[in-house]
Design an enzyme around this catalytic site. Structure first.
Site, PDB file in Angstrom:
ATOM      1  N   ARG A 159      35.429  17.337  53.227  1.00 23.29           N
ATOM      2  CA  ARG A 159      34.202  17.244  52.445  1.00 23.29           C
ATOM      3  C   ARG A 159      33.331  16.187  53.115  1.00 23.29           C
ATOM      4  O   ARG A 159      33.832  15.262  53.758  1.00 23.29           O
ATOM      5  CB  ARG A 159      34.489  16.828  51.004  1.00 23.29           C
ATOM      6  CG  ARG A 159      35.383  17.793  50.232  1.00 23.29           C
ATOM      7  CD  ARG A 159      35.655  17.248  48.829  1.00 23.29           C
ATOM      8  NE  ARG A 159      36.456  18.175  48.041  1.00 23.29           N
ATOM      9  CZ  ARG A 159      37.785  18.147  47.961  1.00 23.29           C
ATOM     10  NH1 ARG A 159      38.465  17.212  48.638  1.00 23.29           N
ATOM     11  NH2 ARG A 159      38.439  19.021  47.222  1.00 23.29           N
ATOM     12  N   LYS A 182      39.404  14.399  46.015  1.00 17.99           N
ATOM     13  CA  LYS A 182      39.064  14.386  44.593  1.00 17.99           C
ATOM     14  C   LYS A 182      40.264  13.957  43.760  1.00 17.99           C
ATOM     15  O   LYS A 182      41.390  14.311  44.054  1.00 17.99           O
ATOM     16  CB  LYS A 182      38.611  15.783  44.157  1.00 17.99           C
ATOM     17  CG  LYS A 182      37.224  16.176  44.668  1.00 17.99           C
ATOM     18  CD  LYS A 182      36.789  17.495  44.073  1.00 17.99           C
ATOM     19  CE  LYS A 182      35.371  17.859  44.492  1.00 17.99           C
ATOM     20  NZ  LYS A 182      34.945  19.140  43.906  1.00 17.99           N
ATOM     21  N   HIS A 250      28.630  21.719  53.494  1.00 17.98           N
ATOM     22  CA  HIS A 250      29.825  22.185  52.782  1.00 17.98           C
ATOM     23  C   HIS A 250      30.255  23.568  53.262  1.00 17.98           C
ATOM     24  O   HIS A 250      31.436  23.910  53.206  1.00 17.98           O
ATOM     25  CB  HIS A 250      29.564  22.217  51.280  1.00 17.98           C
ATOM     26  CG  HIS A 250      30.828  22.168  50.459  1.00 17.98           C
ATOM     27  ND1 HIS A 250      31.678  21.078  50.474  1.00 17.98           N
ATOM     28  CD2 HIS A 250      31.396  23.076  49.618  1.00 17.98           C
ATOM     29  CE1 HIS A 250      32.706  21.306  49.668  1.00 17.98           C
ATOM     30  NE2 HIS A 250      32.563  22.513  49.145  1.00 17.98           N
ATOM     31  N   ARG A 253      32.991  23.427  55.803  1.00 17.19           N
ATOM     32  CA  ARG A 253      34.340  23.312  55.231  1.00 17.19           C
ATOM     33  C   ARG A 253      34.853  24.698  54.821  1.00 17.19           C
ATOM     34  O   ARG A 253      36.008  25.053  55.067  1.00 17.19           O
ATOM     35  CB  ARG A 253      34.295  22.364  54.037  1.00 17.19           C
ATOM     36  CG  ARG A 253      35.570  22.266  53.218  1.00 17.19           C
ATOM     37  CD  ARG A 253      35.381  21.156  52.183  1.00 17.19           C
ATOM     38  NE  ARG A 253      36.206  21.324  50.993  1.00 17.19           N
ATOM     39  CZ  ARG A 253      37.443  20.867  50.866  1.00 17.19           C
ATOM     40  NH1 ARG A 253      38.025  20.249  51.874  1.00 17.19           N
ATOM     41  NH2 ARG A 253      38.103  21.033  49.742  1.00 17.19           N
ATOM     42  N   HIS A 276      42.982  21.257  47.625  1.00 14.36           N
ATOM     43  CA  HIS A 276      42.744  21.945  46.359  1.00 14.36           C
ATOM     44  C   HIS A 276      43.921  21.699  45.418  1.00 14.36           C
ATOM     45  O   HIS A 276      45.075  21.859  45.803  1.00 14.36           O
ATOM     46  CB  HIS A 276      42.588  23.455  46.573  1.00 14.36           C
ATOM     47  CG  HIS A 276      41.288  23.835  47.190  1.00 14.36           C
ATOM     48  ND1 HIS A 276      41.078  25.047  47.822  1.00 14.36           N
ATOM     49  CD2 HIS A 276      40.108  23.164  47.286  1.00 14.36           C
ATOM     50  CE1 HIS A 276      39.832  25.100  48.266  1.00 14.36           C
ATOM     51  NE2 HIS A 276      39.232  23.970  47.945  1.00 14.36           N
ATOM     52  N   TYR A 285      38.960  32.347  49.131  1.00 13.73           N
ATOM     53  CA  TYR A 285      38.742  32.671  50.543  1.00 13.73           C
ATOM     54  C   TYR A 285      39.322  34.029  50.907  1.00 13.73           C
ATOM     55  O   TYR A 285      38.866  34.665  51.852  1.00 13.73           O
ATOM     56  CB  TYR A 285      39.330  31.571  51.434  1.00 13.73           C
ATOM     57  CG  TYR A 285      38.614  30.261  51.252  1.00 13.73           C
ATOM     58  CD1 TYR A 285      37.345  30.058  51.792  1.00 13.73           C
ATOM     59  CD2 TYR A 285      39.173  29.247  50.486  1.00 13.73           C
ATOM     60  CE1 TYR A 285      36.671  28.870  51.595  1.00 13.73           C
ATOM     61  CE2 TYR A 285      38.500  28.055  50.285  1.00 13.73           C
ATOM     62  CZ  TYR A 285      37.250  27.874  50.840  1.00 13.73           C
ATOM     63  OH  TYR A 285      36.571  26.707  50.637  1.00 13.73           O
TER      64      TYR A 285
END
Length: 304
Positions: A159, A182, A250, A253, A276, A285
């Site tokens: 990110r 995150k 982004h 990524r 994730h 994806y």
């Protein structure tokens, strides 16, 4: 306004999220705003009743009224689903503490919405971006900086906030970076030789102090690089290349993940690389890859 008892309960819940789950400050702020909005609505909707006791009597009808109120003020289905998730999480915690039945709240159905699929670049377009980014500045060290950042986004799947959080202590880049993403979750990220070379080329030209305690990527005046600078660089690059508006930092990524998947990468491994929390996020994806496959099929099949 919400009652002091409700506010205290909310802050206790948020503190627990931080201590146990490592929720980031931005996440806690978003949850706070979502739950405060819900509590404020209920206080008005239930005739100004304050305290925690009225929450035990919330009905399905009350929840529907809140959701209708949110949609009427322009909240999207996606945002409302996020708000409801925060409300349910808070209610589940509060029900255990206050010993009431939260079924009416927890059984409320989330609004349906169309999940936005990632919009990756084609492989040749990603390579063109890497080659063109350095042309956006006539100042050698700035051009090298922009190339280094973009290479990290596409080559390591970072990110932009993660790339810009690197410090002088991270160079020369090791074979594997430890990235804090995150929710404060740490993950290992392999570093391509091209990314290492790009960072060292930038460091050799950078006129600012890159000692271990300082930000690795610097703005013109020496402060920490603002992500908006890289966003503007990508805007100029995509205009020069004729790429769509979805070609953002982004998107690099997303491209990293999609191209890995297209080359036979394991979905679980890609989940770990991206950081994730849920595999379902990474599975988006597979939809992208399938959509691209069908597009090629429709164009190339002799019976199309």
């Amino acid at each position: 306004m919400i009652s002091p008892a409700a506010r205290d309960a909310l802050e206790d819940w948020l503190a627990g999220l931080s201590a146990l789950g490592g929720a980031a400050q931005a996440t806690r702020d978003a949850y706070r705003a979502d739950v405060v909005g819900w509590l404020s609505f209920l206080q008005n909707h239930l005739g100004g009743q304050a305290g925690l006791a009225p929450l035990a009597r919330v009905t399905v009808s009350d929840m529907r009224a809140w959701m209708a109120h949110e949609r009427a003020r322009g909240v999207s289905a996606r945002s409302l689903a996020r708000e409801l998730s925060a409300v349910k999480s808070f209610t589940r915690w509060l029900a255990e503490r206050e010993d009431f039945d939260p079924t009416a709240i927890l059984s409320t159905r989330s609004p349906k919405f169309q999940r936005k699929l990632p919009r990756p670049l084609a492989e040749d377009a990603a390579r063109q971006v890497l080659d063109t980014v350095e042309l956006q500045s006539e100042v050698p060290w700035i051009a090298a900086r922009d190339v280094a950042v973009v290479t990290l986004l596409y080559g390591c799947g970072l990110r932009i906030s993660e790339a810009l959080s690197l410090t002088g202590a991270d160079r020369p880049l090791p074979d594997t970076l430890r990235i804090t993403g995150k929710g404060g979750k740490e993950r290992p990220v392999p570093v391509l030789p091209a990314a290492r070379r790009a960072v060292e080329a930038y460091a050799a030209l950078c006129p600012h102090d890159l000692s271990p305690g300082e930000p690795l990527f610097r703005g013109v005046r020496g402060g920490k690089l603002n992500p908006r600078v890289i966003q503007k660089v990508m805007e100029r690059t995509r205009l020069q290349l004729g790429l769509p508006a979805t070609a953002t930092p982004h998107a690099l990524r997303h491209s990293f993940a999609t191209h890995l998947l297209g080359a036979g990468g394991d979905l679980r491994a890609i989940q770990e690389l991206l950081g994730h929390a849920s595999l379902s996020t990474t599975q988006a994806y597979t939809s992208v890859d399938t959509a691209r496959l069908m597009e090629v099929y429709d164009k190339a099949h002799p019976r199309s």
